[in-house]
Design an enzyme around this catalytic site. Structure first.
Site, PDB file in Angstrom:
ATOM      1  N   SER A 326       1.036  -1.126  -0.156  1.00 26.09           N
ATOM      2  CA  SER A 326       0.058   0.038  -0.078  1.00 26.09           C
ATOM      3  C   SER A 326       0.847   1.235  -0.082  1.00 26.09           C
ATOM      4  O   SER A 326       0.287   2.334  -0.011  1.00 26.09           O
ATOM      5  CB  SER A 326      -0.916  -0.134   1.400  1.00 26.09           C
ATOM      6  OG  SER A 326      -1.701  -1.175   1.177  1.00 26.09           O
ATOM      7  N   ASP A 365     -10.633  -6.759   0.627  1.00 26.69           N
ATOM      8  CA  ASP A 365     -10.056  -5.777   1.300  1.00 26.69           C
ATOM      9  C   ASP A 365      -9.322  -6.201   2.432  1.00 26.69           C
ATOM     10  O   ASP A 365      -9.804  -7.451   2.928  1.00 26.69           O
ATOM     11  CB  ASP A 365     -11.106  -4.665   2.012  1.00 26.69           C
ATOM     12  CG  ASP A 365     -10.260  -3.414   2.289  1.00 26.69           C
ATOM     13  OD1 ASP A 365     -10.537  -2.221   1.407  1.00 26.69           O
ATOM     14  OD2 ASP A 365      -9.797  -3.160   3.144  1.00 26.69           O
ATOM     15  N   HIS A 371     -14.339  -0.106   4.822  1.00 25.96           N
ATOM     16  CA  HIS A 371     -13.990   1.027   5.551  1.00 25.96           C
ATOM     17  C   HIS A 371     -15.159   1.883   5.761  1.00 25.96           C
ATOM     18  O   HIS A 371     -15.084   3.255   5.445  1.00 25.96           O
ATOM     19  CB  HIS A 371     -12.935   1.680   5.043  1.00 25.96           C
ATOM     20  CG  HIS A 371     -11.774   0.809   5.079  1.00 25.96           C
ATOM     21  ND1 HIS A 371     -10.658   0.854   5.755  1.00 25.96           N
ATOM     22  CD2 HIS A 371     -10.937  -0.167   3.894  1.00 25.96           C
ATOM     23  CE1 HIS A 371      -9.709   0.023   5.688  1.00 25.96           C
ATOM     24  NE2 HIS A 371      -9.999  -0.693   4.454  1.00 25.96           N
ATOM     25  N   CYS A 385      -7.603   1.875   2.037  1.00 22.20           N
ATOM     26  CA  CYS A 385      -8.634   1.099   1.494  1.00 22.20           C
ATOM     27  C   CYS A 385      -8.433   0.457   0.374  1.00 22.20           C
ATOM     28  O   CYS A 385      -8.057   0.914  -0.843  1.00 22.20           O
ATOM     29  CB  CYS A 385      -9.975   1.987   1.254  1.00 22.20           C
ATOM     30  SG  CYS A 385     -11.386   1.125   0.653  1.00 22.20           S
TER      31      CYS A 385
END
Lengths: 608, 383
Positions: A326, A365, A371, A385
């Site tokens: 991420s 996710d 989220h 997310c």
């Protein structure tokens, strides 16, 4: 005159003899004249030639080893220095009974059979008036044991040899590198004349990359020698030019903090100064003691390092290639904004999974329940997310993603002043066709959108990308070298790239600040007692694929299969000075494992 | 007469030293020769000091050899020349016997047997004795034959020469063999050997070069010749000596590098500096000037000896003295030639200068004989 009369005539015989003497004397004159002519030819006619030959006989050119330049950090702390090391040596021609002396020496100093064997091998190769080393690197006590009875030990000497020493040992082992004895192959690479009397050459790290600067220039002396090669006097001397001292951008304090923060974990930290591209810290753990290599590492020690499964010799910062996870979300988000795929306010519905049209596969996710119902870009970065990014990536497409991320230096070598760095991998449909001869699948775009799949980066590339982000497109080539002597070595300014709407930078920056400073941020744990603002992004990179229906359970996985923990950050967010990239192998959580390390390093910079 | 000048000068020179001989003549010393020999040996010691690397020990040892040699010369000069003649064949046969003995019981080093170690006697080289005994024997044999020597006489004389020479070649010692051959041949030459024989012998010698090369010479001797012709072919081996000596000589130039300043000799590039190659030291340190002066000094000695020989009372005396003188010349020429690379390296020292006792003593005994010949007899003045 009758010859028979001559028989009894003494005066006749005498004059006959006299005639012969005159002839003989003429012959003598002729012969000696010719011989003198020969000497005249040698001594007068060809004098120049023989004079030259005689000078060549007696005058030998000897090379003088230049002293190697020292390496300092940015504040002038020594990272590599030359220390005298003392060796026990024997001059063969001054020793009466070699075996007796050896026995005596072995009673004073611990000398292994192997060392004696090596000594005798060298002995055969060396001229009898040159010293032969029996044992190098003597301790003070060993020196004392020999010196105290030096009057009994004719032909035994203690020799001083400058030896490279790395006072920071493991902390700088990968960045600074080490020197070692020159190998045959290296001797072919360098100018052999310049290394005529040199034993050491940079093997890794800065020591290797800046070998030319550090080595200096060999000096010469013309010495008069006798026929056996013994030097009688020095006729002329051109001193060696010592290698230049160099100062690195590295900061001992940051480096030490990073090293200690990594602790026993395997990982890497790279910190860069945003204004210059200078590398402030480059750590890879576990480290090793570079001093072992200088003295000539034993096979046992070397194999221990080589076969250690934690790979201590491996510089993870430039050689380790990991999925960025991420940590790429800010850059990909910026790409979305730039290409108009998303806006600051556009939202995506997040049920905790994502599906491609006409495809049954669920893309999950990391947070099972998602989220919240609608997620915008800020939240997607702040809370990392995945579903938002699946959607963004799907609409952006792999090739636009590739084109934009390339501007951050991903997928190519950064050009740092170290040898052998890896280029990572920034996939594209074109790349896949070329290397795998397969079409690009849309699902792979989703994986790329969260920094997984084919995508690989080195910790250094991650730091460079972060620096670019913090510099709002100003890309800097990372560099370790700061100055040579007092002359600064600037990194060449590379073209900054600009985006259509500069306020897009602020959107992404704000989201990254929220990662640390908002109560929902994934790295909010490091915001405690922070007296400046950090913009950051956590990352967790999957090492092994998780089956479609199962869940990630760290406890159940082998330690080596656990996720890598990553974190990138720059600070202070108002006017960024330092960018940090942290990667901890199998550290599992970017937020709790990698982020605190980045905080510690940034703290050290901000509070110094 | 063609050589009246020669004789007149001879007489003049005698007049010049008219007072000196009266004292020295009684001990049978030729003053001029004495001065010349003293000059040469002094030069020899000075050069030896430098060539030995300033080693006083070597110089002292050589000086003691000189003392022995001078004493020997003095003693020999007192012996009536008639005794040489009477004992010539005996000495020759004794020498021949001992040379044969060397072949079987000889001792030595480096693959050569040259020494005889007899009980009650110091170790010595019979070939050295031969250097005097051979010319004496040839002179003795030819002296009372018809003049000029007939073919049969020549053949026997050649046999007298050949026997010891072959024995010495077997040792092997090429240098001494050459000296022996030349001493015998010069005795024959002085005895009036017809020119057509001389030319014939020279032709024969040239013709025998090929068989001599193949059967007479040892491998190492052949190698020496080849090395001389092309020293660069074996730079570090046999060619080394010649290359280094030529370098030493050539680098000396006109004036030389100065006493004890020769780099080739002082730094040990030059081999055998105190023995066979000492002329290279002289050439390097004193230059061409020094070499030429030395050669002039040698020439003066040869001239003086030839003059003395001319005054010899009997044919034997003349032939013996002339032959010894020419042997001395051959010593010199071969040594100068081999060190400068125009002759093969055959191991002939520079007479009276190279270190070494044996050759020195023999040479000085030879000069003793010449002095005896020059001083014992009633003076012959050619009218």
């Amino acid at each position: 005159m009758s010859k028979h009369n001559a028989l009894n005539d003494p005066s006749m015989l005498r004059s006959a003899y006299t005639r012969r003497v005159v002839v003989a004397f003429m012959f003598v004159l002729l012969a000696l004249g010719l011989i003198l002519l020969r000497y005249y030819q040698l001594q007068v006619v060809d004098h120049k030639r023989y004079e030259l030959q005689s000078d060549r006989n007696r005058i030998q050119v000897r090379s003088i080893e230049p002293s190697r330049g020292l390496i300092y950090d940015r504040n002038g702390y020594v990272l590599a220095e030359n220390r005298p090391s003392f060796a026990l040596a024997v001059i063969p021609e001054q020793v009466d009974d070699l075996e007796l002396i050896l026995t005596d020496l072995r009673s004073r100093v611990a000398v292994s059979d192997e060392q004696v064997k090596q000594f005798k091998k060298r002995l055969r190769r060396t001229r009898s008036h040159d010293s032969v080393v029996l044992k190098s690197n003597l301790s003070d006590e060993e020196i004392a044991r020999v010196v105290i009875d030096s009057h009994l030990l004719d032909g035994v000497i203690i020799e001083a040899e400058p030896l490279r020493y790395y006072p920071r040992r493991e902390v700088f082992s990968h960045a600074v590198g080490y020197v070692g004895r020159i190998s045959e192959r290296e001797l072919k690479r360098v100018d052999p004349e310049n290394y005529a009397n040199t034993n050491f050459i940079g093997k890794t790290g800065v020591e290797r990359f800046y070998e030319d600067i550090l080595h200096g220039k060999v000096g010469y002396e013309n010495v008069e020698t006798n026929a056996r090669g013994r030097v009688l006097r020095v006729l002329e001397r051109t001193p060696a030019t010592p290698g230049s001292d160099i100062y690195l951008h590295l900061d001992s304090q940051l480096q030490t903090v990073a090293y200690q923060a990594l602790g026993n974990r395997r990982g890497s930290v790279v910190a860069m100064e945003i204004a210059t591209g200078g590398v402030l810290a480059m750590v890879s753990t576990p480290g090793f003691n570079p001093n072992l290599f200088v003295k000539g590492i034993s096979n046992k020690d070397y194999n221990k390092l080589r076969f250690d499964k934690d790979l201590p010799l491996f510089n993870r910062a430039i050689l380790g290639q990991y999925p960025p996870g991420s940590t790429l979300k800010p850059m990909i988000g910026l790409a979305g904004l730039e290409y108009g795929v998303v806006t600051k306010d556009s939202k995506v519905k997040d049920p905790g999974w994502y599906q491609l049209p006409n495809n049954e596969r669920f893309y999950r996710d990391w947070k099972k329940k998602g989220h919240g119902r609608w997620v915008d870009l800020n939240a997607a970065i702040e809370q990392s997310c995945d579903v938002y990014y699946y959607d963004l990536a799907y609409r952006l497409g792999i090739d636009r993603m590739h084109a934009f991320l390339s501007k951050f230096g991903l997928g190519v070598k950064t050009g740092i002043d170290l040898v052998g760095e890896k280029s990572g991998l920034l996939p594209s449909s074109d790349w896949k066709r070329r290397s795998k001869n397969q079409p690009w699948f849309p699902g792979e775009t989703l994986n790329a959108g969260i920094g997984q799949g084919y995508m690989l980066v080195t910790p250094l590339q991650l730091a460079v990308a972060t620096t670019t982000l913090a510099g709002k497109g100003r890309f800097k080539r990372p560099q370790l070298l700061k100055t040579v002597g007092t002359v600064p070595r600037f990194t060449p300014e590379l073209d900054a790239f600009s985006i259509k709407k500069p306020e897009h930078w602020d959107i992404v920056w704000d989201a990254m600040i929220d990662v640390v400073h908002s109560p929902k941020g994934t790295a909010k744990s490091i915001a405690n007692n922070l007296n400046y603002t950090i913009a950051g992004k956590t990352g967790t990179a999957q090492v092994v694929g998780i089956a479609q229906d199962s869940e990630y359970d760290g406890e159940a996985l082998l330690e080596r299969h656990r996720d890598h923990a990553l974190f990138i950050s720059f600070a202070p967010a108002e006017a960024p000075e330092i960018a940090v990239a942290v990667m901890v192998e199998n550290g599992e959580h970017g937020s709790t494992v990698a982020a605190p390390i980045a905080r510690a390093v940034t703290d050290a910079w901000m509070n110094q | 007469m063609a050589n009246t000048d020669f004789q007149r000068r001879l007489e003049d020179s005698h007049q010049t030293f008219a007072r000196a001989p009266s004292i020295l003549r009684r001990v049978h010393i030729d003053f001029i020769l004495l001065i010349l020999l003293v000059a040469l040996t002094t030069v020899g010691l000075l050069v030896l000091y430098s060539a030995s690397g300033q080693d006083m020990g070597t110089v002292k040892r050589q000086a003691s050899y000189f003392a022995v040699a001078w004493l020997g010369m003095l003693i020999v000069a007192q012996i009536p020349t008639a005794i040489y003649r009477r004992w010539a064949p005996t000495l020759y046969l004794l020498g021949l016997l001992m040379l044969t003995g060397v072949l079987f019981f000889g001792v030595g080093a480096k693959g050569a047997q040259r020494w005889l170690d007899l009980p009650l006697l110091p170790r010595f080289q019979p070939s050295e004795l031969m250097k005097l005994a051979l010319p004496a024997a040839v002179a003795w044999y030819v002296a009372h034959r018809a003049y000029p020597p007939r073919f049969k006489v020549i053949a026997i004389a050649l046999l007298i020469i050949a026997m010891p020479v072959v024995l010495v070649l077997k040792q092997p010692d090429l240098g001494t063999s050459i000296l022996l051959v030349m001493s015998g041949l010069f005795a024959l030459f002085f005895a009036g050997l017809k020119w057509r024989y001389i030319l014939g012998v020279m032709t024969a010698a040239a013709a025998s070069l090929y068989p001599a090369w193949h059967w007479l010479l040892h491998d190492y001797q052949r190698q020496r010749v080849l090395t001389m012709l092309n020293p660069e072919s074996d730079k570090l081996g046999a060619g080394w000596n010649i290359i280094q000596s030529k370098t030493a000589i050539g680098s000396g130039g006109w004036l030389g590098k100065g006493w004890q300043e020769g780099t080739q000799s002082q730094l040990d590039f030059l081999p055998e500096t105190h023995t066979d190659f000492i002329i290279a030291v002289i050439a390097e340190e004193f230059g061409f000037r020094g070499v030429a002066s030395l050669v002039v000094l040698y020439l003066a000695i040869i001239m003086r000896c030839l003059i003395i020989s001319v005054r010899g009372e009997s044919t034997f005396n003349r032939l013996f003295a002339g032959s010894i003188t020419m042997t001395f010349f051959v010593y010199l020429a071969v040594n100068l030639g081999m060190v400068s690379g125009v002759l093969p390296v055959v191991g002939v020292p520079l007479p009276l200068v190279s270190q070494g006792g044996t050759a020195l003593v023999t040479l000085m005994l030879g000069f003793g004989c010449i002095m005896a010949i020059g001083t014992q007899e009633k003076r012959v003045v050619v009218q």
